[in-house]
Design a protein around this motif. Sequence first.
Motif, PDB file in Angstrom:
ATOM      1  N   ILE A  10       0.858  -1.181   0.000  1.00 14.54           N
ATOM      2  CA  ILE A  10       0.000   0.000   0.000  1.00 14.54           C
ATOM      3  C   ILE A  10       0.894   1.231   0.000  1.00 14.54           C
ATOM      4  CG2 ILE A  10      -1.729   1.316   1.305  1.00 14.54           C
ATOM      5  CD1 ILE A  10      -2.656  -1.365   2.507  1.00 14.54           C
ATOM      6  N   ASP A  11       0.571   2.195  -0.856  1.00 15.79           N
ATOM      7  CA  ASP A  11       1.373   3.416  -0.926  1.00 15.79           C
ATOM      8  C   ASP A  11       0.486   4.587  -1.327  1.00 15.79           C
ATOM      9  OD1 ASP A  11       4.586   3.951  -0.983  1.00 15.79           O
ATOM     10  OD2 ASP A  11       3.536   5.382  -2.266  1.00 15.79           O
ATOM     11  N   LEU A  12       0.856   5.776  -0.852  1.00 13.97           N
ATOM     12  CA  LEU A  12       0.148   7.007  -1.210  1.00 13.97           C
ATOM     13  C   LEU A  12       0.249   7.326  -2.698  1.00 13.97           C
ATOM     14  CD1 LEU A  12       1.099   9.697   1.466  1.00 13.97           C
ATOM     15  CD2 LEU A  12      -1.214   8.955   0.892  1.00 13.97           C
ATOM     16  N   SER A  13       1.393   7.008  -3.287  1.00 20.71           N
ATOM     17  CA  SER A  13       1.720   7.456  -4.638  1.00 20.71           C
ATOM     18  C   SER A  13       1.155   6.518  -5.701  1.00 20.71           C
ATOM     19  CB  SER A  13       3.239   7.553  -4.799  1.00 20.71           C
ATOM     20  OG  SER A  13       3.600   7.698  -6.151  1.00 20.71           O
ATOM     21  N   GLN A  14       0.297   7.048  -6.543  1.00 22.86           N
ATOM     22  CA  GLN A  14      -0.257   6.257  -7.635  1.00 22.86           C
ATOM     23  C   GLN A  14       0.834   5.831  -8.611  1.00 22.86           C
ATOM     24  OE1 GLN A  14      -3.591   8.231  -9.473  1.00 22.86           O
ATOM     25  NE2 GLN A  14      -4.530   6.279 -10.012  1.00 22.86           N
ATOM     26  N   GLU A  15       1.817   6.701  -8.825  1.00 19.72           N
ATOM     27  CA  GLU A  15       2.916   6.369  -9.733  1.00 19.72           C
ATOM     28  C   GLU A  15       3.772   5.233  -9.167  1.00 19.72           C
ATOM     29  OE1 GLU A  15       3.300   7.543 -12.755  1.00 19.72           O
ATOM     30  OE2 GLU A  15       1.510   8.778 -12.493  1.00 19.72           O
ATOM     31  N   MET A  16       4.021   5.245  -7.874  1.00 19.19           N
ATOM     32  CA  MET A  16       4.765   4.150  -7.245  1.00 19.19           C
ATOM     33  C   MET A  16       4.008   2.829  -7.389  1.00 19.19           C
ATOM     34  SD  MET A  16       7.718   4.966  -5.823  1.00 19.19           S
ATOM     35  CE  MET A  16       8.632   6.274  -4.984  1.00 19.19           C
ATOM     36  N   ILE A  17       2.707   2.867  -7.156  1.00 18.92           N
ATOM     37  CA  ILE A  17       1.914   1.645  -7.252  1.00 18.92           C
ATOM     38  C   ILE A  17       1.899   1.116  -8.684  1.00 18.92           C
ATOM     39  CG2 ILE A  17      -0.441   0.746  -7.092  1.00 18.92           C
ATOM     40  CD1 ILE A  17       1.003   0.927  -4.405  1.00 18.92           C
ATOM     41  N   ALA A  18       1.853   1.992  -9.666  1.00 23.97           N
ATOM     42  CA  ALA A  18       1.894   1.545 -11.061  1.00 23.97           C
ATOM     43  C   ALA A  18       3.204   0.819 -11.358  1.00 23.97           C
ATOM     44  CB  ALA A  18       1.723   2.742 -11.996  1.00 23.97           C
ATOM     45  N   ILE A  19       4.316   1.347 -10.870  1.00 22.57           N
ATOM     46  CA  ILE A  19       5.608   0.695 -11.057  1.00 22.57           C
ATOM     47  C   ILE A  19       5.636  -0.648 -10.329  1.00 22.57           C
ATOM     48  CG2 ILE A  19       8.071   0.857 -10.486  1.00 22.57           C
ATOM     49  CD1 ILE A  19       7.807   3.909 -10.929  1.00 22.57           C
ATOM     50  N   ALA A  20       5.134  -0.678  -9.099  1.00 25.01           N
ATOM     51  CA  ALA A  20       5.139  -1.909  -8.313  1.00 25.01           C
ATOM     52  C   ALA A  20       4.340  -3.016  -9.005  1.00 25.01           C
ATOM     53  CB  ALA A  20       4.569  -1.632  -6.921  1.00 25.01           C
ATOM     54  N   ARG A  21       3.191  -2.684  -9.550  1.00 21.51           N
ATOM     55  CA  ARG A  21       2.355  -3.694 -10.210  1.00 21.51           C
ATOM     56  C   ARG A  21       3.031  -4.271 -11.439  1.00 21.51           C
ATOM     57  NH1 ARG A  21      -3.250  -0.176  -9.687  1.00 21.51           N
ATOM     58  NH2 ARG A  21      -3.894  -0.982  -7.630  1.00 21.51           N
ATOM     59  N   THR A  22       3.793  -3.450 -12.143  1.00 22.47           N
ATOM     60  CA  THR A  22       4.501  -3.934 -13.328  1.00 22.47           C
ATOM     61  C   THR A  22       5.711  -4.775 -12.948  1.00 22.47           C
ATOM     62  OG1 THR A  22       3.810  -2.008 -14.617  1.00 22.47           O
ATOM     63  CG2 THR A  22       5.733  -3.216 -15.410  1.00 22.47           C
ATOM     64  N   ALA A  23       6.475  -4.310 -11.959  1.00 23.11           N
ATOM     65  CA  ALA A  23       7.710  -4.989 -11.585  1.00 23.11           C
ATOM     66  C   ALA A  23       7.465  -6.263 -10.787  1.00 23.11           C
ATOM     67  CB  ALA A  23       8.594  -4.037 -10.779  1.00 23.11           C
ATOM     68  N   HIS A  24       6.355  -6.298 -10.044  1.00 23.08           N
ATOM     69  CA  HIS A  24       6.079  -7.434  -9.149  1.00 23.08           C
ATOM     70  C   HIS A  24       4.615  -7.841  -9.327  1.00 23.08           C
ATOM     71  CE1 HIS A  24       9.933  -6.522  -7.228  1.00 23.08           C
ATOM     72  NE2 HIS A  24       9.543  -5.259  -7.233  1.00 23.08           N
ATOM     73  N   PRO A  25       4.307  -8.615 -10.368  1.00 22.36           N
ATOM     74  CA  PRO A  25       2.902  -8.889 -10.708  1.00 22.36           C
ATOM     75  C   PRO A  25       2.167  -9.815  -9.740  1.00 22.36           C
ATOM     76  CG  PRO A  25       4.395 -10.070 -12.180  1.00 22.36           C
ATOM     77  CD  PRO A  25       5.250  -9.151 -11.365  1.00 22.36           C
ATOM     78  N   GLU A  26       2.865 -10.540  -8.896  1.00 22.17           N
ATOM     79  CA  GLU A  26       2.171 -11.513  -8.051  1.00 22.17           C
ATOM     80  C   GLU A  26       1.563 -10.906  -6.780  1.00 22.17           C
ATOM     81  OE1 GLU A  26       5.057 -14.671  -7.605  1.00 22.17           O
ATOM     82  OE2 GLU A  26       4.213 -15.727  -9.328  1.00 22.17           O
ATOM     83  N   PRO A  27       2.295 -10.073  -6.008  1.00 22.00           N
ATOM     84  CA  PRO A  27       1.642  -9.455  -4.846  1.00 22.00           C
ATOM     85  C   PRO A  27       0.566  -8.453  -5.273  1.00 22.00           C
ATOM     86  CG  PRO A  27       4.045  -9.341  -4.665  1.00 22.00           C
ATOM     87  CD  PRO A  27       3.730  -9.747  -6.057  1.00 22.00           C
ATOM     88  N   ARG A  28      -0.344  -8.166  -4.371  1.00 16.55           N
ATOM     89  CA  ARG A  28      -1.377  -7.154  -4.605  1.00 16.55           C
ATOM     90  C   ARG A  28      -0.845  -5.788  -4.186  1.00 16.55           C
ATOM     91  NH1 ARG A  28      -3.056 -10.960  -1.605  1.00 16.55           N
ATOM     92  NH2 ARG A  28      -3.325  -9.632   0.241  1.00 16.55           N
ATOM     93  N   PHE A  29      -1.170  -4.764  -4.955  1.00 16.51           N
ATOM     94  CA  PHE A  29      -0.762  -3.402  -4.645  1.00 16.51           C
ATOM     95  C   PHE A  29      -1.958  -2.472  -4.776  1.00 16.51           C
ATOM     96  CE2 PHE A  29       3.227  -5.381  -5.991  1.00 16.51           C
ATOM     97  CZ  PHE A  29       4.075  -4.986  -4.975  1.00 16.51           C
ATOM     98  N   GLU A  30      -2.115  -1.584  -3.793  1.00 20.69           N
ATOM     99  CA  GLU A  30      -3.224  -0.647  -3.783  1.00 20.69           C
ATOM    100  C   GLU A  30      -2.744   0.732  -3.341  1.00 20.69           C
ATOM    101  OE1 GLU A  30      -6.130  -1.389  -4.905  1.00 20.69           O
ATOM    102  OE2 GLU A  30      -5.913  -3.580  -5.011  1.00 20.69           O
ATOM    103  N   VAL A  31      -3.373   1.767  -3.881  1.00 18.25           N
ATOM    104  CA  VAL A  31      -3.137   3.130  -3.405  1.00 18.25           C
ATOM    105  C   VAL A  31      -3.906   3.318  -2.101  1.00 18.25           C
ATOM    106  CG1 VAL A  31      -3.449   5.584  -3.896  1.00 18.25           C
ATOM    107  CG2 VAL A  31      -2.813   4.006  -5.739  1.00 18.25           C
ATOM    108  N   GLY A  32      -3.250   3.854  -1.098  1.00 15.03           N
ATOM    109  CA  GLY A  32      -3.911   4.079   0.179  1.00 15.03           C
ATOM    110  C   GLY A  32      -3.000   4.790   1.148  1.00 15.03           C
ATOM    111  N   SER A  33      -3.543   5.120   2.302  1.00 15.67           N
ATOM    112  CA  SER A  33      -2.799   5.843   3.330  1.00 15.67           C
ATOM    113  C   SER A  33      -2.798   5.042   4.622  1.00 15.67           C
ATOM    114  CB  SER A  33      -3.442   7.206   3.588  1.00 15.67           C
ATOM    115  OG  SER A  33      -2.893   7.810   4.744  1.00 15.67           O
ATOM    116  N   MET A  34      -1.641   5.004   5.292  1.00 19.51           N
ATOM    117  CA  MET A  34      -1.568   4.295   6.572  1.00 19.51           C
ATOM    118  C   MET A  34      -2.285   5.059   7.681  1.00 19.51           C
ATOM    119  SD  MET A  34       2.473   4.801   7.380  1.00 19.51           S
ATOM    120  CE  MET A  34       3.214   6.423   7.470  1.00 19.51           C
TER     121      MET A  34
END
Length: 215
Positions: free
Chosen positions: A78-102
């Motif tokens: 989970i990360d605030l940055s939509q751009e970070m999450i887009a990179i994470a989803r491409t680089a690591h397709p198996e874990p789930r990634f979502e935009v959000g705030s702690m």
Amino acid sequence: MIEPDFLRTTRTAYDAVAGLYADLFANTLEDHPLDRAMLIAFADLVRADGGGPVADLGCGPGHVTGLLHSFGLDASGIDLSQEMIAIARTAHPEPRFEVGSMTALDLADGSLGGVLARYSIIHTPPEQLPPVFAEFHRVLAPGGRLLLAFQAHDDPSELAESFDHKVALAYHWSPDRIAALLTETGFTETARLRQVAPPDAKRDFPQAHLLLSKD
């Protein structure tokens, strides 16, 4: 609910540098074996407790989330940055990634076996830490594990010391004071690692890692 200014500022700053940040930190754990050792210990403890889901809060480009997944954990990021999450989803397709705030996690009470917050509280104003830690406590199951890492300072009389981070205003934290806040929230500290940066290191300040469990 009105979003706090620090969240907007932090999101905008990391959106702007997401690609550079991902390249810079892609292999960072290869150079920091003690960081990796704490992550391994965290993963081992979560598995020993039954292997519940783990959330990597402030996951950035997802490299540590991917590592937790490779350890056999049901890891998501989970990360605030939509751009970070887009990179994470491409680089690591198996874990789930979502935009959000702690500060307000879209997770059910007691739904996690582990929370990782690795250098993700550094942009949080000191007065916002208690509600953030309460949110960590809320989403963890009883006995769930928390691994927190942050830039540190050695004056226990001061919770925070601000510094000029290259992305956004950030804070060094007193490990003793952070541990005390977490204890007040309902955590028990089980281990602590303090690293002193060598003179030629990129990290020119102490690092702290706190491993805790939910009471």
